[in-house]
Design a protein around this motif. Sequence first.
Motif, PDB file in Angstrom:
ATOM      1  N   ASP A 187       0.847  -1.192   0.000  1.00 58.94           N
ATOM      2  CA  ASP A 187       0.000   0.000   0.000  1.00 58.94           C
ATOM      3  C   ASP A 187       0.886   1.247   0.000  1.00 58.94           C
ATOM      4  OD1 ASP A 187      -1.857   1.962   0.261  1.00 58.94           O
ATOM      5  OD2 ASP A 187      -2.717   1.244   2.139  1.00 58.94           O
ATOM      6  N   THR A 190       0.857   4.228   2.669  1.00 58.09           N
ATOM      7  CA  THR A 190       1.640   4.201   3.909  1.00 58.09           C
ATOM      8  C   THR A 190       2.815   5.168   3.827  1.00 58.09           C
ATOM      9  OG1 THR A 190       1.064   1.889   4.311  1.00 58.09           O
ATOM     10  CG2 THR A 190       3.028   2.726   5.425  1.00 58.09           C
ATOM     11  N   HIS A 194       3.643   8.631   6.092  1.00 55.21           N
ATOM     12  CA  HIS A 194       4.911   8.833   6.812  1.00 55.21           C
ATOM     13  C   HIS A 194       5.610  10.115   6.354  1.00 55.21           C
ATOM     14  CE1 HIS A 194       4.413   4.722   8.276  1.00 55.21           C
ATOM     15  NE2 HIS A 194       5.430   4.929   9.084  1.00 55.21           N
TER      16      HIS A 194
END
Length: 225
Positions: A187, A190, A194
């Motif tokens: 994915d 993600t 971040h």
Amino acid sequence: MKVLIIDDEKLLVKGLKKSLEQEGFEVSVAYDGETGFSVFETSSFDLLILDLMLPKIDGITLCRMIRQSSEVPIMMLTAKDSDIDKILGLELGADDYMTKPFNTRELIARVRAILRRVEKQEVQQETVYTSGDLVVDSGYRTVKKAYREVELTPKEFDILELLIRNKGRVFPREEIFRLVWQEPCLDTRTIDVHIKNLREKLKDHEKNSPMIQTKWGVGYYFRRD
């Protein structure tokens, strides 16, 4: 690389000195513990080869004295083949241990292995990346912005360290995930999350030239200074 041999067997020292010099080492010698310690204190060495049984100051005592002020790698030699001697030597801070008689080629190989290990540790501890008032210390895994420490999660730190270590290189989201998580990317969102968190924590909001930049349709990169 400079090596100091401290051993009272002059014939052994002569042969070992010659072999090490043929391998490109600069070698100094001493034949008793007292002289050895004096030579050690008056010069700088990358490694010591230290005999256990020495006149004036024995090898165990000398090792203890050296370890009070230095972390220089130490290879200990002994004619004894007792486990207790090996354990004692290593507990006092010796990096390796060989029992006489030994194969000179093996000793040189071990010396090189010790020096490679120390060099790797020093590189890890001293790798510091900077950009403006941002300082990323890979060895201690710390980040400071304007002299203030920034608290990052382990993954946030890994992403930042990857990008700043490779300034200007664009990393696709999938590659960042694979390098940081060490597994295939499931994915890409993600990574976006971040990066967003990193920008918030680093207060990286410069419109014209943020530190972490986006290559639209590709991924992220850290700007070149």
